[in-house]
Structures are given as structure tokens and as C-alpha cells.
Design a protein around this motif. Sequence first.
Motif, PDB file in Angstrom:
ATOM      1  N   TRP A 224       0.908  -1.133   0.080  1.00 13.64           N
ATOM      2  CA  TRP A 224      -0.065  -0.027  -0.047  1.00 13.64           C
ATOM      3  C   TRP A 224       0.665   1.130  -0.087  1.00 13.64           C
ATOM      4  CZ3 TRP A 224       0.875   3.539   4.025  1.00 13.64           C
ATOM      5  CH2 TRP A 224       1.408   3.005   4.970  1.00 13.64           C
ATOM      6  N   ARG A 225       2.171   1.316   0.518  1.00 10.97           N
ATOM      7  CA  ARG A 225       3.096   2.252   0.552  1.00 10.97           C
ATOM      8  C   ARG A 225       3.220   2.942  -1.080  1.00 10.97           C
ATOM      9  NH1 ARG A 225       4.387  -1.761   3.405  1.00 10.97           N
ATOM     10  NH2 ARG A 225       4.556  -1.475   5.986  1.00 10.97           N
ATOM     11  N   THR A 226       2.944   2.181  -2.097  1.00  9.08           N
ATOM     12  CA  THR A 226       3.167   2.663  -3.507  1.00  9.08           C
ATOM     13  C   THR A 226       2.598   3.642  -3.869  1.00  9.08           C
ATOM     14  OG1 THR A 226       2.029   0.596  -4.379  1.00  9.08           O
ATOM     15  CG2 THR A 226       4.379   0.354  -4.081  1.00  9.08           C
ATOM     16  N   ILE A 227       1.454   3.893  -3.081  1.00  5.49           N
ATOM     17  CA  ILE A 227       0.403   4.819  -3.504  1.00  5.49           C
ATOM     18  C   ILE A 227       1.072   6.184  -3.931  1.00  5.49           C
ATOM     19  CG2 ILE A 227      -0.015   5.648  -1.107  1.00  5.49           C
ATOM     20  CD1 ILE A 227      -3.235   5.768  -1.759  1.00  5.49           C
ATOM     21  N   LEU A 228       1.899   6.593  -3.224  1.00  2.28           N
ATOM     22  CA  LEU A 228       2.505   7.895  -3.776  1.00  2.28           C
ATOM     23  C   LEU A 228       3.162   7.900  -4.763  1.00  2.28           C
ATOM     24  CD1 LEU A 228       3.406  10.908  -3.139  1.00  2.28           C
ATOM     25  CD2 LEU A 228       5.208   9.931  -1.844  1.00  2.28           C
ATOM     26  N   LEU A 229       3.905   6.670  -4.870  1.00  7.21           N
ATOM     27  CA  LEU A 229       4.715   6.602  -6.513  1.00  7.21           C
ATOM     28  C   LEU A 229       3.599   6.464  -7.554  1.00  7.21           C
ATOM     29  CD1 LEU A 229       7.729   4.169  -5.877  1.00  7.21           C
ATOM     30  CD2 LEU A 229       7.819   6.716  -6.646  1.00  7.21           C
ATOM     31  N   LEU A 230       2.610   5.826  -7.385  1.00  9.78           N
ATOM     32  CA  LEU A 230       1.428   5.604  -8.237  1.00  9.78           C
ATOM     33  C   LEU A 230       0.795   7.007  -8.602  1.00  9.78           C
ATOM     34  CD1 LEU A 230      -0.219   2.519  -6.909  1.00  9.78           C
ATOM     35  CD2 LEU A 230       1.069   2.576  -9.108  1.00  9.78           C
ATOM     36  N   ALA A 231       0.630   7.877  -7.420  1.00 10.50           N
ATOM     37  CA  ALA A 231       0.151   8.950  -7.935  1.00 10.50           C
ATOM     38  C   ALA A 231       1.068   9.847  -8.607  1.00 10.50           C
ATOM     39  CB  ALA A 231      -0.174   9.902  -6.645  1.00 10.50           C
ATOM     40  N   VAL A 232       2.400   9.916  -8.331  1.00 14.63           N
ATOM     41  CA  VAL A 232       3.371  10.733  -9.098  1.00 14.63           C
ATOM     42  C   VAL A 232       3.561   9.819 -10.588  1.00 14.63           C
ATOM     43  CG1 VAL A 232       5.722  11.062  -9.102  1.00 14.63           C
ATOM     44  CG2 VAL A 232       4.747  11.117  -6.937  1.00 14.63           C
ATOM     45  N   GLY A 233       3.457   8.831 -10.769  1.00 11.93           N
ATOM     46  CA  GLY A 233       3.694   8.347 -11.904  1.00 11.93           C
ATOM     47  C   GLY A 233       2.241   8.656 -12.847  1.00 11.93           C
ATOM     48  N   ILE A 234       0.999   8.381 -12.468  1.00 10.09           N
ATOM     49  CA  ILE A 234      -0.074   8.887 -13.325  1.00 10.09           C
ATOM     50  C   ILE A 234      -0.248  10.264 -13.301  1.00 10.09           C
ATOM     51  CG2 ILE A 234      -2.582   8.584 -13.463  1.00 10.09           C
ATOM     52  CD1 ILE A 234      -2.285   5.958 -11.846  1.00 10.09           C
ATOM     53  N   GLY A 235      -0.071  11.026 -12.289  1.00  8.98           N
ATOM     54  CA  GLY A 235      -0.101  12.482 -12.298  1.00  8.98           C
ATOM     55  C   GLY A 235       1.019  12.924 -13.281  1.00  8.98           C
TER      56      GLY A 235
ATOM     57  N   TYR B  18       2.712  15.884 -17.997  1.00  7.65           N
ATOM     58  CA  TYR B  18       3.636  15.790 -19.262  1.00  7.65           C
ATOM     59  C   TYR B  18       3.057  16.268 -20.603  1.00  7.65           C
ATOM     60  CZ  TYR B  18       6.550  14.129 -23.204  1.00  7.65           C
ATOM     61  OH  TYR B  18       6.981  14.102 -24.370  1.00  7.65           O
ATOM     62  N   ASN B  19       1.957  15.474 -20.989  1.00  8.45           N
ATOM     63  CA  ASN B  19       1.226  15.546 -22.145  1.00  8.45           C
ATOM     64  C   ASN B  19       0.237  17.073 -22.003  1.00  8.45           C
ATOM     65  OD1 ASN B  19       1.215  12.550 -22.101  1.00  8.45           O
ATOM     66  ND2 ASN B  19       1.160  13.364 -24.301  1.00  8.45           N
ATOM     67  N   GLY B  20      -0.243  17.057 -20.898  1.00 11.09           N
ATOM     68  CA  GLY B  20      -1.148  18.323 -20.792  1.00 11.09           C
ATOM     69  C   GLY B  20      -0.520  19.717 -20.450  1.00 11.09           C
ATOM     70  N   LEU B  21       1.017  19.691 -19.920  1.00  4.39           N
ATOM     71  CA  LEU B  21       1.506  20.848 -19.355  1.00  4.39           C
ATOM     72  C   LEU B  21       2.991  21.062 -19.713  1.00  4.39           C
ATOM     73  CD1 LEU B  21       1.441  23.480 -17.708  1.00  4.39           C
ATOM     74  CD2 LEU B  21       1.842  22.173 -15.879  1.00  4.39           C
TER      75      LEU B  21
ATOM     76  N   TRP C 230      11.908  21.011 -19.537  1.00  7.72           N
ATOM     77  CA  TRP C 230      11.103  20.371 -18.369  1.00  7.72           C
ATOM     78  C   TRP C 230      10.150  19.250 -19.061  1.00  7.72           C
ATOM     79  CZ3 TRP C 230      11.675  21.185 -13.369  1.00  7.72           C
ATOM     80  CH2 TRP C 230      12.450  22.279 -12.995  1.00  7.72           C
ATOM     81  N   GLY C 231       9.602  19.153 -20.011  1.00  6.69           N
ATOM     82  CA  GLY C 231       8.919  17.999 -20.417  1.00  6.69           C
ATOM     83  C   GLY C 231       9.496  16.755 -20.406  1.00  6.69           C
ATOM     84  N   ASN C 232      10.922  16.707 -20.868  1.00  3.11           N
ATOM     85  CA  ASN C 232      12.075  15.655 -21.053  1.00  3.11           C
ATOM     86  C   ASN C 232      12.291  15.139 -19.728  1.00  3.11           C
ATOM     87  OD1 ASN C 232      13.176  18.096 -23.313  1.00  3.11           O
ATOM     88  ND2 ASN C 232      11.957  16.025 -24.197  1.00  3.11           N
ATOM     89  N   VAL C 233      12.541  16.088 -18.720  1.00  3.70           N
ATOM     90  CA  VAL C 233      13.054  15.854 -17.320  1.00  3.70           C
ATOM     91  C   VAL C 233      11.725  15.213 -16.696  1.00  3.70           C
ATOM     92  CG1 VAL C 233      13.479  16.795 -15.137  1.00  3.70           C
ATOM     93  CG2 VAL C 233      14.756  17.735 -17.078  1.00  3.70           C
TER      94      VAL C 233
END
Length: 328
Positions: free
Chosen positions: A110-121, A126-129, A136-139
Motif C-alpha cells: 500500500w506504500r506505493t500509493i505515492l509513487l502511483l500518484a506521481v506516475g499517473i499525475g 507531461y502531455n497536458g502541461l 522540463w517536459g523531457n525531465v
Amino acid sequence: MDGNRLVGTLGAHVRTWRPYTIWYPGLVGLAGATLAAEPRANAALLAAWFAPTAVWVAAHYLGDYLDRHLDAISKPQRPIPSGRMAPRTALLCGTLLAAAGCAAALAVNWRTILLLAVGIGGALAYNGLFKARGLWGNVVRGALTGAAFAFGTMMTVDFPPVGLLPFVVVFWAHDAASNVVGTLRDVAGDREGGYATFAVRRGLRTAGRTAAALYGLALVTAAFGCLAVPRDRAICLLVVLLAGAVGSTAFGLVLGPRRELTPRTALRAHEVLVAERIVLADALLVPGLGPALALGILVPLLVLTLGVQHRMRSGHEFAPDGQAATAR
């Protein structure tokens, strides 16, 4: 639904998956899991492969949804602008796949919730902003793959081991470099669509050199990281050097002595990196799974990547003559 329409619909989804890239995120997650701990449960290894893969494909669906107006200008042959996939279908498929990846991950740790949020967000941001905001986009794009490695470690231990954090840098720098190279073929369309990528802002040559520097950082960090793995260090290092030899040919195409870097040459360079990163990720499977099993995984995945890329990649990236102009 008649047969032809069904085939067309399935083909649109397969093209959205980019099957020549689909093996890479799972390998990165699996490498993290096998390096972090031993013994390991099969369910943990499966989650380490499945969750990054599901989120990766979800990001393709959601990215195509967010990029549909830009693709209508320069890549009208892609599934959404061509009408073979409805935007709401891409949005639904992306959401469901992201949810499935999260469910698998949280069931293990369950501790992966933060990484999952970072990954999906991060994928959405990346695409939206960030994609339209230079380097910045490549980073940001590279950070998503670094997070996939950290996530993989958390399928076998509670938190990423400090000693493995250099490999997060490896995948961050590598994919930032690869993403910069990937934008080199799209400069004209990005400029027309108002996307100020790093290549649009600073030019092809500067972007190519920046990508080469990031790639060098990834390779050097991986080589030193191999010296700290628990076993098979020499073989791990040898495979990393093999990946570097392959990757250097891509930058030979990008930075070689020529008057102009054409979009198709830039695409060939990125195709090399798409294959090379399979080798790099597999190098980190050697210490955890052993050389024989790591090689047994590498060979078929590399053959599939090369074969599917040869068959599909050009048609996905370049519209037939006149079609893009008609769309504009």
C-alpha cells in the motif's frame, strides 16, 4: 460489428499501445524487484511487471487523448484524429488500465500509493502541461521511468533501498535523453501546433547534444551501479557496455556530420534507443535472476521489439504523403 470494423478497431488499439515499447516498463519494474530482495514471491514479481506496464499503456491512451488536436495537424493517421477511435474510448481505456495497475500494486504494498500518484499525475502533466515547455517536459518524462524502477523495488521490500537509488537516476536520465531524441522528428509539427519543445526552442543540434549528455550520465551511473550489485557484476557491466555501444550509434545519427537532420533519420535514432533500452534494463536482471534467465528474457523481447518497430513505427509517426497537409 462486422469483421472489417472489428479488425479496424483492434488495430487502432494496438497502434495506441505502441507494442514496440510495451516490454520496457515491465522490465524496469522487474529489475527493481529482483535487485531489492531475495527470495521473492511470484505475485510480487508479477505485480512489478504488470503495474508499470498497465500505467505505461494507460499513459499512451491518455496522452493521445490530450494530444488529439496536435496530432490532427501533423499526425492525422493516428487512431483518434483518423476517426478509428473515439476520444472518449481512449479516455475510458486509459482510466481503466491505470486503475488496474494501481489495484495490483496496492494489493502487494500500500506504500506505493505515492509513487502511483506521481506516475499517473506525471504522465498527465507531461502531455497536458510540460511537453510544451522545453526541457522540463523531457525531465518529467524521464522521471516516470525512474519512478517505475523505485516502484519495482517496493514490490519486494517496504521502501526503495538507498543503495539502489542510483539506478533511479539511470532510468531517469536515459528516458529524458530518449524523449529529447524522440522530439527531434516532430519539430515542424510541434512548432505549428504551438508546442515549444526543447528542440523547437534551442534547435536540433543543441537538443541532440543535451540528449547525448543525459545518455552519458545514464550509462556511467549504470556502469558504476553494476559494481555494487550482489553477484554477476562482470556480466552486468558487460551487458551495460553492450547497451552503450548500441546507443552510441543513435547519437552518431543525431550528431553526425551532415547538413540537416531529417525527421526520418531522427526516427531511426529513436528506434535504436527503443531497442537499446531493453538491453539496458535486462542488464539489471542479471544479478537477481542469473545470466541464463536474463538472456532468455532479453532475446525474444528484443526480437519482438525490432520486428514490430520495423513493421509499425514509421506509419505511426509519419502521415502518408499529402495527408498531413490536407489535415492542416
